[in-house]
Design a protein around this motif. Sequence first.
Motif, mmCIF file in Angstrom:
data_model
loop_
_atom_site.group_PDB
_atom_site.id
_atom_site.type_symbol
_atom_site.label_atom_id
_atom_site.label_comp_id
_atom_site.label_asym_id
_atom_site.label_seq_id
_atom_site.Cartn_x
_atom_site.Cartn_y
_atom_site.Cartn_z
ATOM 1 N N ASP A 51 0.723 -1.175 -0.057
ATOM 2 C CA ASP A 51 0.037 -0.023 0.021
ATOM 3 C C ASP A 51 0.984 1.259 -0.132
ATOM 4 O O ASP A 51 2.073 1.170 0.341
ATOM 5 N N SER A 54 3.282 2.282 2.986
ATOM 6 C CA SER A 54 3.376 1.107 3.916
ATOM 7 C C SER A 54 4.587 0.879 4.455
ATOM 8 O O SER A 54 5.043 0.285 5.553
ATOM 9 N N ASN A 189 -1.475 1.095 -6.209
ATOM 10 C CA ASN A 189 -0.697 0.460 -5.224
ATOM 11 C C ASN A 189 -0.959 -1.158 -5.323
ATOM 12 O O ASN A 189 -1.835 -1.589 -6.330
ATOM 13 N N ALA A 482 -7.935 2.949 -0.530
ATOM 14 C CA ALA A 482 -7.703 1.853 0.332
ATOM 15 C C ALA A 482 -8.308 0.497 -0.056
ATOM 16 O O ALA A 482 -9.319 0.628 -0.541
ATOM 17 N N ASP A 487 -4.866 -1.195 5.303
ATOM 18 C CA ASP A 487 -4.871 0.150 4.726
ATOM 19 C C ASP A 487 -5.587 1.066 5.501
ATOM 20 O O ASP A 487 -4.874 2.375 5.886
ATOM 21 N N ARG A 491 -2.884 3.050 7.713
ATOM 22 C CA ARG A 491 -2.307 4.460 6.826
ATOM 23 C C ARG A 491 -3.338 5.273 6.585
ATOM 24 O O ARG A 491 -2.952 6.588 6.249
ATOM 25 N N ARG A 492 -4.509 5.257 6.716
ATOM 26 C CA ARG A 492 -5.432 6.247 6.379
ATOM 27 C C ARG A 492 -5.990 6.978 7.778
ATOM 28 O O ARG A 492 -6.289 7.951 7.570
#
Length: 546
Positions: A51, A54, A189, A482, A487, A491-492
């Motif tokens: 991702d 990441s 991604n 995502a 994800d 990361r979001r």
Amino acid sequence: MMSSKNRNILLNQMSQNEFDVVVVGGGITGAGIALDASSRGLKVALVEMQDFASGTSSRSTKLVHGGLRYLKQLEVKMVADVGKERAIVYENGPHVTTPEWMLLPIYKGGTFGKFSTSLGLRVYDFLAGVKKSERRSMLSKTETLKKEPLVKQENLLGGGYYVEYRTDDARLTMEVLKSAVSYGATVLNYVKANEFSYHTNRVNGIHATDLVSDTPFSIKGKYVINATGPWVDEVRKKDYSTNNKNLRLTKGVHLVFDQSVFPLKQAIYFDTPDGRMVFAIPRDGKTYVGTTDTFYNSEKATPKMTNEDREYILESIRFMFPEVNVHEEDVESSWAGIRPLIYEEGKDPSEISRKDEIWEHESGLITIAGGKLTGYRKMAEQVVDLVVSRMKLNEGIIYSASNTKNIRISGGDVNGSNGFQKYIEKIVNECKNEYLEKKTNRGINQNVWFQHSTCTLFYKYLLHIPVDYYAQLMYSIEHEMAYTPTDFFVRRTGDLYFNIEKVLLYKDQVITIMSQELNWTIDETKRYTQDLERELTDATEPINLH
């Protein structure tokens, strides 16, 4: 075009077009290159094996900082360059970057003395072009303890007080990528670059695999840029040309505590028992501390905290904050990241320079290695400057100079840092939806995010998930690509690090929604669920090397 529902469209675009630049790597460096190139009018494709963000770009200390300690190593140019870049990153993205006053306690026999701290911070202000309101001040022992009563009092002489900038590294990467897409870049991604394609011994693209559908395809590009961070050497080995440079990877671990057990009120940059320096930073009801710095030679995709890493940080906390009685069971979460540093013979991990270098290979492949989060924009500018100089020389095509100094990243077009607070007040006043929390880390994208809450109130009752969280999830799927629950949670939102209780509470609901929205197969649902469980385990349980 950053919707996970559009993967097939994006795959077709990548395979059917020829690009000026193909960027391999979707961390902050690759994102910055995509924005710089696309904003100059180049046709850009970017792929990321995992991702976006990441790797290193979601596992840093989450500071856009100038690197005060590099002054001690006499890396004056680096301090000047990244110090000035701090202000640019802040002004272009005030919704994801916040000034953080940092306290540097000074002790008899410590890393920094009173005179060296005062001089160092003054030089730091000068080199970094720090604005008047954020320039350093020197504090007495009493003033230092007033700022943070938890610090060790024994041999305390006073403190230095200066500004760094706190950020959400993954969110910063995402907003830069979205900006690149707004200028026409095509990004995706979960695409692995397998090998390079060539024409008369010159790299002219990549052969790749879409890891979601397990579909092979090719991307044609006049120039290919290797911006893969810790994987730089691995990617270079796929090319026939080499140079005598290589990376040395080091690992950094951070621990997260609830403020009920570590009630830090002031960000601190402090000495450890072995003479290194680490950060302790309060954030949204938590305190996080790090980082370690050890050589690393293991698996790159999922670096893990060890028992030794955890004990090192716990011991450092006890050393500097003797009244804070933290133990292993108090660690709520953690993360481990890898620094891709350019190898220097005989140096310890903390001594290796964080400088960046651009390597142009005989095949035409361009590699960007090393560097810091803070300097991503300047690094990207230099890489694209090289590309456009080659295009002018070889093809006679002239592109404009970089203008990313003045480009507000996605969500950040709010009249700079001074206008951001006014914008937030306006948004909060206009938002009448009682179901929504007043989020601030989306900037002007907040309006789009709010739209996802309308007509979705049934989810609050049907799936027992707050509407604001559902809206956040849908925004992440449809505007930030995502594709898995990891994800979203890592990361979001960053919740797996800073609000792990929320992940445990809503993970089943999020998996249900994502499986429906993205039409996962039974096998995909099982795999992505297992991936999330593994991330939860890695964040809370160290591995034992012995």
